[in-house]
Design a protein around this motif. Structure first.
Motif, PDB file in Angstrom:
ATOM      1  N   TRP A 169     -24.668  -1.635  -7.431  1.00  0.00           N
ATOM      2  CA  TRP A 169     -24.440  -0.204  -6.953  1.00  0.00           C
ATOM      3  C   TRP A 169     -23.511  -0.285  -5.751  1.00  0.00           C
ATOM      4  O   TRP A 169     -22.781   0.567  -5.976  1.00  0.00           O
ATOM      5  CB  TRP A 169     -25.722   0.356  -6.545  1.00  0.00           C
ATOM      6  CG  TRP A 169     -25.630   1.673  -6.572  1.00  0.00           C
ATOM      7  CD1 TRP A 169     -25.599   2.880  -5.510  1.00  0.00           C
ATOM      8  CD2 TRP A 169     -25.399   2.767  -7.922  1.00  0.00           C
ATOM      9  NE1 TRP A 169     -25.405   4.055  -6.093  1.00  0.00           N
ATOM     10  CE2 TRP A 169     -25.500   3.974  -7.521  1.00  0.00           C
ATOM     11  CE3 TRP A 169     -25.628   2.401  -9.232  1.00  0.00           C
ATOM     12  CZ2 TRP A 169     -25.270   5.103  -8.300  1.00  0.00           C
ATOM     13  CZ3 TRP A 169     -25.490   3.340 -10.209  1.00  0.00           C
ATOM     14  CH2 TRP A 169     -25.170   4.563  -9.789  1.00  0.00           C
ATOM     15  N   ASP A 170     -23.573  -1.019  -5.119  1.00  0.00           N
ATOM     16  CA  ASP A 170     -22.404  -1.065  -4.062  1.00  0.00           C
ATOM     17  C   ASP A 170     -20.884  -1.347  -4.869  1.00  0.00           C
ATOM     18  O   ASP A 170     -19.931  -0.685  -4.495  1.00  0.00           O
ATOM     19  CB  ASP A 170     -22.566  -2.029  -2.937  1.00  0.00           C
ATOM     20  CG  ASP A 170     -23.570  -1.697  -1.903  1.00  0.00           C
ATOM     21  OD1 ASP A 170     -23.977  -0.454  -1.953  1.00  0.00           O
ATOM     22  OD2 ASP A 170     -23.945  -2.722  -1.231  1.00  0.00           O
ATOM     23  N   VAL A 171     -20.795  -2.294  -5.835  1.00  0.00           N
ATOM     24  CA  VAL A 171     -19.727  -2.584  -6.509  1.00  0.00           C
ATOM     25  C   VAL A 171     -19.100  -1.160  -6.935  1.00  0.00           C
ATOM     26  O   VAL A 171     -18.045  -1.127  -7.400  1.00  0.00           O
ATOM     27  CB  VAL A 171     -19.808  -3.657  -7.186  1.00  0.00           C
ATOM     28  CG1 VAL A 171     -18.671  -4.039  -8.359  1.00  0.00           C
ATOM     29  CG2 VAL A 171     -20.089  -4.968  -6.259  1.00  0.00           C
ATOM     30  N   ILE A 172     -20.071  -0.844  -7.983  1.00  0.00           N
ATOM     31  CA  ILE A 172     -19.905   0.515  -8.871  1.00  0.00           C
ATOM     32  C   ILE A 172     -19.341   1.508  -8.161  1.00  0.00           C
ATOM     33  O   ILE A 172     -18.286   2.257  -8.526  1.00  0.00           O
ATOM     34  CB  ILE A 172     -21.069   0.933  -9.613  1.00  0.00           C
ATOM     35  CG1 ILE A 172     -21.569   0.018 -10.782  1.00  0.00           C
ATOM     36  CG2 ILE A 172     -20.960   2.220 -10.365  1.00  0.00           C
ATOM     37  CD1 ILE A 172     -22.809   0.151 -11.156  1.00  0.00           C
ATOM     38  N   THR A 173     -19.971   2.165  -7.081  1.00  0.00           N
ATOM     39  CA  THR A 173     -19.390   3.318  -6.025  1.00  0.00           C
ATOM     40  C   THR A 173     -18.170   2.776  -5.400  1.00  0.00           C
ATOM     41  O   THR A 173     -17.283   3.772  -5.576  1.00  0.00           O
ATOM     42  CB  THR A 173     -20.513   3.706  -5.097  1.00  0.00           C
ATOM     43  OG1 THR A 173     -20.885   2.398  -4.304  1.00  0.00           O
ATOM     44  CG2 THR A 173     -21.796   4.118  -5.729  1.00  0.00           C
ATOM     45  N   SER A 174     -18.155   1.473  -5.112  1.00  0.00           N
ATOM     46  CA  SER A 174     -16.807   1.131  -4.384  1.00  0.00           C
ATOM     47  C   SER A 174     -15.386   1.232  -5.386  1.00  0.00           C
ATOM     48  O   SER A 174     -14.491   1.919  -5.083  1.00  0.00           O
ATOM     49  CB  SER A 174     -16.860  -0.165  -3.803  1.00  0.00           C
ATOM     50  OG  SER A 174     -15.594  -0.619  -3.205  1.00  0.00           O
ATOM     51  N   GLN A 175     -15.927   0.682  -6.491  1.00  0.00           N
ATOM     52  CA  GLN A 175     -14.752   0.551  -7.616  1.00  0.00           C
ATOM     53  C   GLN A 175     -14.444   2.064  -8.048  1.00  0.00           C
ATOM     54  O   GLN A 175     -13.234   2.459  -8.136  1.00  0.00           O
ATOM     55  CB  GLN A 175     -15.131  -0.020  -8.674  1.00  0.00           C
ATOM     56  CG  GLN A 175     -14.892  -1.598  -8.623  1.00  0.00           C
ATOM     57  CD  GLN A 175     -13.732  -2.299  -7.771  1.00  0.00           C
ATOM     58  OE1 GLN A 175     -12.540  -1.987  -8.387  1.00  0.00           O
ATOM     59  NE2 GLN A 175     -13.843  -2.898  -6.996  1.00  0.00           N
ATOM     60  N   ILE A 176     -15.591   2.960  -8.229  1.00  0.00           N
ATOM     61  CA  ILE A 176     -15.073   4.361  -8.586  1.00  0.00           C
ATOM     62  C   ILE A 176     -14.227   5.088  -7.571  1.00  0.00           C
ATOM     63  O   ILE A 176     -13.477   5.775  -7.773  1.00  0.00           O
ATOM     64  CB  ILE A 176     -16.500   5.286  -8.741  1.00  0.00           C
ATOM     65  CG1 ILE A 176     -16.896   4.221 -10.263  1.00  0.00           C
ATOM     66  CG2 ILE A 176     -16.110   6.508  -9.101  1.00  0.00           C
ATOM     67  CD1 ILE A 176     -18.177   4.986 -10.825  1.00  0.00           C
ATOM     68  N   ASP A 177     -14.891   4.855  -6.290  1.00  0.00           N
ATOM     69  CA  ASP A 177     -14.128   5.641  -5.214  1.00  0.00           C
ATOM     70  C   ASP A 177     -12.820   5.288  -5.179  1.00  0.00           C
ATOM     71  O   ASP A 177     -11.659   5.990  -5.192  1.00  0.00           O
ATOM     72  CB  ASP A 177     -14.718   5.072  -3.759  1.00  0.00           C
ATOM     73  CG  ASP A 177     -15.957   5.946  -3.596  1.00  0.00           C
ATOM     74  OD1 ASP A 177     -16.207   7.045  -4.244  1.00  0.00           O
ATOM     75  OD2 ASP A 177     -16.691   5.625  -2.574  1.00  0.00           O
ATOM     76  N   THR A 178     -12.389   3.821  -5.300  1.00  0.00           N
ATOM     77  CA  THR A 178     -11.248   3.189  -5.347  1.00  0.00           C
ATOM     78  C   THR A 178     -10.255   3.855  -6.506  1.00  0.00           C
ATOM     79  O   THR A 178      -9.170   4.322  -6.364  1.00  0.00           O
ATOM     80  CB  THR A 178     -11.141   1.786  -5.671  1.00  0.00           C
ATOM     81  OG1 THR A 178     -11.871   1.234  -4.351  1.00  0.00           O
ATOM     82  CG2 THR A 178      -9.758   1.277  -5.592  1.00  0.00           C
ATOM     83  N   ALA A 179     -10.736   4.112  -7.819  1.00  0.00           N
ATOM     84  CA  ALA A 179     -10.097   4.373  -8.809  1.00  0.00           C
ATOM     85  C   ALA A 179      -9.734   5.961  -8.898  1.00  0.00           C
ATOM     86  O   ALA A 179      -8.797   6.278  -8.930  1.00  0.00           O
ATOM     87  CB  ALA A 179     -10.681   4.351 -10.048  1.00  0.00           C
ATOM     88  N   VAL A 180     -10.535   6.839  -7.944  1.00  0.00           N
ATOM     89  CA  VAL A 180     -10.253   8.329  -7.820  1.00  0.00           C
ATOM     90  C   VAL A 180      -9.333   8.430  -6.897  1.00  0.00           C
ATOM     91  O   VAL A 180      -8.431   9.260  -6.895  1.00  0.00           O
ATOM     92  CB  VAL A 180     -11.582   8.824  -7.386  1.00  0.00           C
ATOM     93  CG1 VAL A 180     -11.484  10.360  -7.096  1.00  0.00           C
ATOM     94  CG2 VAL A 180     -12.702   8.989  -8.387  1.00  0.00           C
ATOM     95  N   ARG A 181      -9.361   7.619  -5.900  1.00  0.00           N
ATOM     96  CA  ARG A 181      -8.406   7.669  -4.766  1.00  0.00           C
ATOM     97  C   ARG A 181      -6.939   7.400  -5.322  1.00  0.00           C
ATOM     98  O   ARG A 181      -5.878   8.098  -5.130  1.00  0.00           O
ATOM     99  CB  ARG A 181      -8.659   6.893  -3.578  1.00  0.00           C
ATOM    100  CG  ARG A 181      -9.845   7.304  -2.874  1.00  0.00           C
ATOM    101  CD  ARG A 181     -10.012   6.201  -1.505  1.00  0.00           C
ATOM    102  NE  ARG A 181     -11.102   6.409  -0.690  1.00  0.00           N
ATOM    103  CZ  ARG A 181     -11.134   7.428   0.214  1.00  0.00           C
ATOM    104  NH1 ARG A 181      -9.992   7.938   0.530  1.00  0.00           N
ATOM    105  NH2 ARG A 181     -12.237   7.806   0.956  1.00  0.00           N
ATOM    106  N   MET A 182      -6.809   6.396  -5.959  1.00  0.00           N
ATOM    107  CA  MET A 182      -5.614   5.831  -6.752  1.00  0.00           C
ATOM    108  C   MET A 182      -4.985   7.166  -7.455  1.00  0.00           C
ATOM    109  O   MET A 182      -3.776   7.353  -7.477  1.00  0.00           O
ATOM    110  CB  MET A 182      -5.685   4.794  -7.183  1.00  0.00           C
ATOM    111  CG  MET A 182      -6.053   3.612  -6.507  1.00  0.00           C
ATOM    112  SD  MET A 182      -6.414   1.727  -7.406  1.00  0.00           S
ATOM    113  CE  MET A 182      -4.607   1.693  -8.267  1.00  0.00           C
ATOM    114  N   ARG A 183      -5.944   7.718  -8.268  1.00  0.00           N
ATOM    115  CA  ARG A 183      -5.361   8.766  -9.291  1.00  0.00           C
ATOM    116  C   ARG A 183      -4.906   9.799  -8.350  1.00  0.00           C
ATOM    117  O   ARG A 183      -4.038  10.476  -8.886  1.00  0.00           O
ATOM    118  CB  ARG A 183      -6.622   9.107 -10.557  1.00  0.00           C
ATOM    119  CG  ARG A 183      -6.481  10.282 -11.004  1.00  0.00           C
ATOM    120  CD  ARG A 183      -5.443  10.293 -11.888  1.00  0.00           C
ATOM    121  NE  ARG A 183      -5.053  11.643 -12.643  1.00  0.00           N
ATOM    122  CZ  ARG A 183      -5.708  12.019 -13.468  1.00  0.00           C
ATOM    123  NH1 ARG A 183      -6.980  11.606 -14.193  1.00  0.00           N
ATOM    124  NH2 ARG A 183      -5.308  13.206 -14.166  1.00  0.00           N
ATOM    125  N   SER A 184      -5.839  10.328  -7.547  1.00  0.00           N
ATOM    126  CA  SER A 184      -5.467  11.336  -6.790  1.00  0.00           C
ATOM    127  C   SER A 184      -4.208  11.090  -5.956  1.00  0.00           C
ATOM    128  O   SER A 184      -3.274  12.331  -5.808  1.00  0.00           O
ATOM    129  CB  SER A 184      -6.653  11.867  -5.651  1.00  0.00           C
ATOM    130  OG  SER A 184      -7.754  11.933  -6.345  1.00  0.00           O
TER     131      SER A 184
END
Length: 199
Positions: A169-184
């Motif tokens: 769960w920590d990996v999933i949420t961290s990677q999604i946060d990173t992907a969203v930040r990069m896109r934004s």
């Protein structure tokens, strides 16, 4: 006296040190805020009562073989403290008139996509249709290794540098946060006037 007491209490709260949990909530909310700014068409959503706003997720999976993985992922997303909310998911449907337009609309209504990969993902027609639109729209996504003891496969259109991530769960949420930040961040740079970059 009551007014003075209220002012004193407010001053005490503002002077209180920021705890790690409070700092974490602020960081996660900033991720969601950035995504909302880039996608104003997505309605806002309240969090789960802990001050964190949940990111809207589309769960992409092989509906013919991995429905159990989707059920497990959806269950984890409603656990206390989760910052993810499954708002939409894969459907087994035969392409029909208007289906592609409807699928694009469904993708527009989420912040990111989690592709839950199993042994047959590469051959799953629904996954490949959905994933092609994910890439077309530039939607943030994460490839999740769904079955620990199996040889999981990626969607056909996955890039060579698209990595699998472990079901943590920590990996999933961290990677999604990173992907969203990069896109934004990329979208913000694209709309800024030339010569007036971010600092």
């Amino acid at each position: 006296r009551l007014l003075a007491s209220a002012r004193t209490a407010a001053a005490a709260r503002s002077a209180a040190p920021t705890t790690p949990a409070r700092a974490s909530r602020r960081e996660k909310n900033s991720t969601v805020t950035a995504c909302r700014a880039a996608h104003p068409e997505i309605p806002s959503k309240t969090g789960r009562g802990d001050g964190v706003t949940a990111l809207r997720i589309f769960a992409c999976f092989d509906s013919g073989h991995d429905a159990d993985l989707h059920a497990l992922f959806a269950k984890q997303c409603v656990a206390p403290g989760s910052t993810l909310s499954v708002q939409d998911w894969s459907r087994e449907e035969v392409p029909h008139s208007g289906w592609e337009e409807k699928l694009r609309g469904r993708m527009n209504a989420v912040d990111a996509v989690v592709v839950i990969c199993g042994e047959h993902t590469v051959a799953a027609s629904n996954v490949n249709r959905e994933f092609s639109i994910v890439q077309e729209q530039g939607k943030p996504y994460v490839l999740l290794w769904g079955r620990r003891s199996a040889s999981c496969t990626k969607p056909v259109a996955a890039r060579a540098n698209d990595h699998f991530y472990a079901w943590s769960w920590d990996v999933i949420t961290s990677q999604i946060d990173t992907a969203v930040r990069m896109r934004s961040g990329a979208e913000t740079e694209a709309v800024e006037p030339r010569g007036l970059g971010r600092r």
